[in-house]
Enzyme design. Structure first.
Site, short mmCIF file in Angstrom:
data_model
loop_
_atom_site.label_atom_id
_atom_site.label_comp_id
_atom_site.label_asym_id
_atom_site.label_seq_id
_atom_site.Cartn_x
_atom_site.Cartn_y
_atom_site.Cartn_z
N GLU A 90 -1.35 -0.55 -0.40
CA GLU A 90 -0.05 -0.11 0.12
C GLU A 90 0.31 -0.86 1.39
O GLU A 90 -0.56 -1.21 2.19
CB GLU A 90 -0.11 1.38 0.46
CG GLU A 90 -0.38 2.25 -0.72
CD GLU A 90 -0.53 3.71 -0.33
OE1 GLU A 90 -0.73 4.52 -1.23
OE2 GLU A 90 -0.46 4.03 0.86
N CYS A 103 3.20 -1.93 8.47
CA CYS A 103 1.83 -1.42 8.49
C CYS A 103 1.08 -2.09 7.33
O CYS A 103 1.51 -2.02 6.18
CB CYS A 103 1.90 0.09 8.32
SG CYS A 103 0.30 0.86 8.30
N CYS A 110 -11.21 2.54 1.16
CA CYS A 110 -11.86 2.50 2.48
C CYS A 110 -13.18 3.25 2.39
O CYS A 110 -13.23 4.34 1.82
CB CYS A 110 -10.97 3.13 3.53
SG CYS A 110 -11.70 3.05 5.19
N CYS A 114 -12.84 9.30 6.36
CA CYS A 114 -12.30 10.24 7.35
C CYS A 114 -11.74 11.45 6.60
O CYS A 114 -11.07 11.29 5.58
CB CYS A 114 -11.22 9.57 8.20
SG CYS A 114 -11.84 8.16 9.13
N CYS A 117 -7.85 11.82 5.50
CA CYS A 117 -7.17 10.62 5.02
C CYS A 117 -7.26 10.49 3.50
O CYS A 117 -8.35 10.54 2.93
CB CYS A 117 -7.80 9.41 5.70
SG CYS A 117 -7.26 7.85 5.04
N CYS A 337 -1.06 7.13 4.89
CA CYS A 337 -2.01 6.17 4.35
C CYS A 337 -2.67 6.63 3.04
O CYS A 337 -3.29 7.68 2.99
CB CYS A 337 -3.05 5.96 5.44
SG CYS A 337 -4.46 5.04 4.99
S1 SF4 Z 1 -8.26 6.85 8.43
FE1 SF4 Z 1 -8.53 6.40 6.24
S2 SF4 Z 1 -8.18 4.19 6.03
FE2 SF4 Z 1 -8.50 4.62 8.24
S3 SF4 Z 1 -10.73 4.32 8.58
FE3 SF4 Z 1 -10.46 6.51 8.09
S4 SF4 Z 1 -10.75 6.65 5.86
FE4 SF4 Z 1 -10.38 4.49 6.35
#
Ligand code: SF4
Length: 354
Positions: A90, A103, A110, A114, A117, A337
């Site tokens: 994206e 962005c 990833c 987190c 996210c 995101c």
């Molecule tokens: S916020 Fe999402 S994209 Fe960013 S480092 Fe954490 S898991 Fe990865």
């Protein structure tokens, strides 16, 4: 077949030297690819026909395809891009007062997991190449051109999309070399920001390159809370190590590090956490971006109460810190995101089930 979009200018010079071409040819091809956005070799009219033929036989330009575009009521545009191997990433164009910010993603998925996210929840597939990262900008410029807008309105870039850019540092630095080269995409290094969840080792290398400004996603002022919200980032470096790296980070006199802090209702938005954040950041030359969390159905967090957001911000200001409340944009088009990709993958899986 070599992908010319994945070569920095010096790499292009050596590759063309191998074909017996003089150095200035590399500048011409590089300009065609990045400044003029040529989509095929036939368009490169200042190259000889023979060279164009040779390029067509031996090289490719793997520009991403646009799999989906969503435009929000507030003007935010989100693109789902399909890379050459079919992977989806994206990128988002965000309208500011008199310009646009893009962005950018750095990885397919990833690995940092987190808790708040959507991208993290979807896991990691692979790193993006330098060319794939930079070509996201070609896709956005093309969109602006097709919409009758001036591509020069796109002035700021931030690597804050899918992925942790510092886990893909070699490709990121090569992509920044393309993005900031005068014959490439021509962005000033002052207008490019790399946002990381805080990995001190690669952060030092980014700082030494001088190719971008730094933003750090902090989201918690204590190690314990950070370990809950950002378990892998917290395991990679303690808050003490991270703060030491931020205090040492090379900055020009006018530069500051941006600290990102997403406010999650009842989790990290109390007055006590605001006071802890002030203490933690003492001695770090920074400004704080506060972002009110944008609730999504698949994650167990809620948007903070407006009063809590204002109270948090006031504590920071009262202690002499610069804090900016960033509005979350594109709420109606799954702009946070990873949300659009997740929705698309769900839909594809549903379709495959039918
Ligand atoms: S916020 Fe999402 S994209 Fe960013 S480092 Fe954490 S898991 Fe990865």
């Amino acid at each position: 077949m070599i992908d010319l979009l994945n070569l920095t200018l010096p790499e292009m010079e050596s590759w063309l030297a191998g074909l017996g071409e003089p150095r200035f040819r590399a500048s011409q091809v590089f300009q065609w690819l990045w400044q003029k956005g040529a989509a095929d070799f036939a368009a490169m009219t200042n190259l000889s026909k023979a060279l164009r033929g040779k390029l067509a036989e031996t090289a490719a330009m793997a520009r991403p395809g646009v799999a989906d575009t969503r435009v929000s009521a507030d003007g935010t545009v989100k693109f789902l891009l399909r890379l050459a191997d079919g992977a989806l990433v994206e990128t988002v164009l965000i309208p500011e007062e008199d310009h646009l910010t893009q962005c950018l993603s750095s990885q397919v998925g990833c690995p940092m997991a987190c808790a708040f996210c959507s991208t993290g929840a979807g896991g990691f597939t692979r790193n993006m190449t330098a060319g794939e990262m930079a070509a996201q900008i070609l896709a956005a410029r093309q969109y602006l051109k097709d919409a009758g807008r001036d591509p020069k309105d796109l002035r700021n870039l931030v690597f804050m999309g899918m992925g942790e850019p510092l886990l893909n540092l070699d490709e990121l630095l090569r992509s920044l070399a393309i993005i900031t080269h005068d014959l490439g995409l021509g962005f000033s290094t002052r207008r490019v920001t790399v946002s990381t969840c805080g990995l001190p080792g690669p952060m030092r290398r980014l700082g030494a390159s001088g190719l971008a400004s730094l933003a750090v996603s902090l989201h918690a002022p204590t190690q314990e809370l950070r370990a809950e919200l950002m378990p892998k980032a917290a395991a990679a470096a303690s808050l003490d190590e991270l703060m030491a790296a931020l205090r040492d980070y090379p900055l020009t006199p006018r530069q500051r590090i941006t600290i990102e802090y997403v406010l999650l209702a009842g989790v990290n938005d109390s007055a006590e956490y605001a006071r802890q954040l002030v203490r933690l950041l003492s001695g770090v030359k920074c400004k704080v971006n506060l972002i009110a969390y944008n609730a999504t159905p698949d994650l167990p967090f809620a948007a903070p109460a407006p009063a809590a957001v204002l109270a948090f911000e006031k504590i920071l200001w009262d202690k002499g810190m610069t804090a900016v409340l960033r509005k979350s944009k594109g709420n109606d088009i799954a702009a946070a995101c990873g949300q659009l990709r997740a929705a698309h993958l769900d839909q594809t899986t549903d379709n495959q089930r039918e």
